[in-house]
Design a protein around this motif. Structure first.
Motif, PDB file in Angstrom:
ATOM      1  N   HIS A 131      -6.697   7.640  -5.064  1.00 11.88           N
ATOM      2  CA  HIS A 131      -6.222   7.441  -3.755  1.00 11.88           C
ATOM      3  C   HIS A 131      -7.290   6.048  -3.489  1.00 11.88           C
ATOM      4  O   HIS A 131      -6.900   5.078  -2.954  1.00 11.88           O
ATOM      5  N   ALA A 133      -6.154   3.111  -5.733  1.00  6.71           N
ATOM      6  CA  ALA A 133      -5.279   2.616  -5.135  1.00  6.71           C
ATOM      7  C   ALA A 133      -5.616   1.564  -4.080  1.00  6.71           C
ATOM      8  O   ALA A 133      -4.859   0.538  -3.620  1.00  6.71           O
ATOM      9  N   LEU A 134      -6.513   1.881  -3.195  1.00  8.41           N
ATOM     10  CA  LEU A 134      -6.821   1.330  -2.057  1.00  8.41           C
ATOM     11  C   LEU A 134      -7.573   0.090  -2.579  1.00  8.41           C
ATOM     12  O   LEU A 134      -7.488  -1.011  -2.024  1.00  8.41           O
ATOM     13  N   ARG A 174       0.866  -1.003  -0.052  1.00  8.29           N
ATOM     14  CA  ARG A 174      -0.100  -0.009   0.134  1.00  8.29           C
ATOM     15  C   ARG A 174       0.802   1.289   0.136  1.00  8.29           C
ATOM     16  O   ARG A 174       0.531   2.410   0.462  1.00  8.29           O
ATOM     17  N   LEU A 225      -0.854   4.086  -2.162  1.00  6.75           N
ATOM     18  CA  LEU A 225      -2.008   4.417  -1.505  1.00  6.75           C
ATOM     19  C   LEU A 225      -1.602   5.617  -0.567  1.00  6.75           C
ATOM     20  O   LEU A 225      -2.283   6.621  -0.282  1.00  6.75           O
TER      21      LEU A 225
END
Length: 434
Positions: free
Chosen positions: A211, A214-215, A124, A127
């Motif tokens: 964001h 990307a999560l 992550r 993120l």
């Protein structure tokens, strides 16, 4: 568990989905089509609440912009006009002004939740870095918005903060002049700040979309900090977490309303109700509360770096303070690589858990010190807080903790930990009860 695919029932929706699959996209993003770990707590509400705050700020800001006049001779009066003459203008302005504070409260809690549970670790990293970009854009937007009321603290805050750029060697004064549109804070600066303050929230919205995107690639982290092992570890986002988010919104708006209706000016500075006067300097210039820890870091450096016995200054205290202030934010970009522990969650890192709370106390201390005059014991406390802040990220995480910390055993799966938390541990590796 694999996400449940959206299947439209009506002919019209089938036709629409084949040409613009918007409903299917939303269904897969926040509906039954998005599987999430089954052990998420209410701390995971704050990402959604941050999005709600952004929408509130954009909606109220658009209406306020219809009545605001970005002119140095009329800006203060236009704000008073909004408060006194525009229908519900007072409400819009108080929601917008206090909404900025609510936005930062939510985002700061969201960040510290990520720090506690290791949400910045692989896979992550992107993120997390997009989240830091959002924080930087929020700070720029909030600073420019703080200037718009054109009160005493707005004017002198802008003068002090933009003056920091002059400390940058060679190009500093050119950057300051470009930012202000001249050599002092005036009409050109106010027009620039108003334009950027209106534009940047939409830039933030674009980064928020990235964001969230990307999560959804690695999926949400969870309080145990372990990867999903199978479908038994997950549940659909809807209705389980939409209900939790709904309750979170209700509680959040009750808290928000307390400030809007009962203490609308408690988070601001009273000097901002005095029209800007370039000839009268306030005795104590402070930014908004959410900038105070960074302001404390800026003021903590009170010494120059010089060559001994020569009188040659290599770096002034002003430049050192500016570099430290920017570094305190930019260091977060490198956090996924600075923390070398293979374990994500503080629940299984007993030593780091202690230092996490020390960091929390340090940030609170810096916030308090940032609001105090730069005299007496306060500069010393600010320097101590600054030293620990950088020690935490640059020394403790990469070098000390890997040598002294022995993480506790991780549970085999989320499902096992949740079930044992309900019925009592049955294996030596059981996670603590939720």
């Amino acid at each position: 568990m694999a996400g449940v695919q959206y299947r439209p029932q009506s002919g019209f929706m089938q036709w629409m989905e084949s040409r613009l699959p918007l409903v299917g996209f939303v269904y897969s993003a926040v509906g039954k089509g998005y599987p999430t770990p089954r052990n998420l707590t209410y701390l995971w509400n704050f990402g959604f609440l941050a999005g709600v705050c952004l929408v509130v700020q954009i909606a109220t800001g658009i209406v306020l912009a219809m009545h605001y006049v970005p002119d140095a001779t009329m800006a203060f009066q236009s704000v008073e006009h909004i408060m006194r003459n525009v229908n519900y203008g007072w409400l819009l302005r108080y929601v917008h002004a206090n909404g900025a504070s609510m936005f930062f409260i939510v985002v700061y809690i969201h960040i510290f939740r990520g720090l506690y549970y290791g949400s910045y670790k692989a896979p992550r990293e992107v993120l997390w870095m997009l989240g830091v970009v959002i924080l930087l854009l929020m700070m720029a937007t909030a600073f420019m918005g703080y200037v718009l009321p054109w009160g005493q603290m707005s004017f002198w805050g802008a003068t002090v903060i933009t003056g920091l750029f002059s400390a940058i060697p060679v190009v500093g004064e050119q950057i300051q002049t470009l930012l202000l549109g001249g050599f002092s804070v005036g009409d050109p600066a106010l027009n620039r700040f108003f334009s950027l303050h209106y534009l940047l929230p939409f830039v933030i919205l674009g980064v928020v979309i990235l964001h969230v995107w990307a999560l959804h690639i690695p999926g949400s982290n969870n309080p145990l900090g372990i990867d999903v092992k199978g479908p038994q570890d997950q549940i659909p986002f809807h209705p389980y977490y939409t209900v939790k988010d709904g309750l979170g919104i209700v509680v959040f708006f009750m808290f928000f309303a307390l400030f809007v209706f009962f203490a609308p000016n408690s988070l601001g500075h009273p000097d901002n109700y005095i029209p800007a006067d370039p000839l009268v300097t306030p005795p104590h210039i402070v930014p908004e509360w959410y900038f105070l820890p960074f302001y404390a870091i800026l003021r903590s450096i009170t010494f120059d770096i010089a060559i001994p016995f020569t009188g040659i200054t290599l770096m002034s205290a002003k430049l050192l303070g500016v570099l430290a202030m920017f570094a305190s934010i930019l260091i977060l970009f490198a956090l996924p690589w600075l923390d070398r522990s293979p374990v994500r969650s503080c629940k299984f890192r007993p030593v780091y858990r202690i230092f996490f709370w020390v960091l929390m106390v340090d940030c609170v201390l810096l916030t308090y010190v940032g609001g105090m005059p730069a005299e007496g014991i306060w500069p010393t406390l600010a320097l101590i807080g600054t030293i620990y802040y950088f020690f935490h990220f640059l020394v403790l995480l990469p070098f000390i903790l890997p040598r002294i910390e022995k993480p506790e055993p991780l549970p085999n799966s989320i499902f096992e930990a949740v079930m044992e938390g309900k019925s009592g541990p049955s294996t030596p590796q059981a996670a603590p009860a939720e």
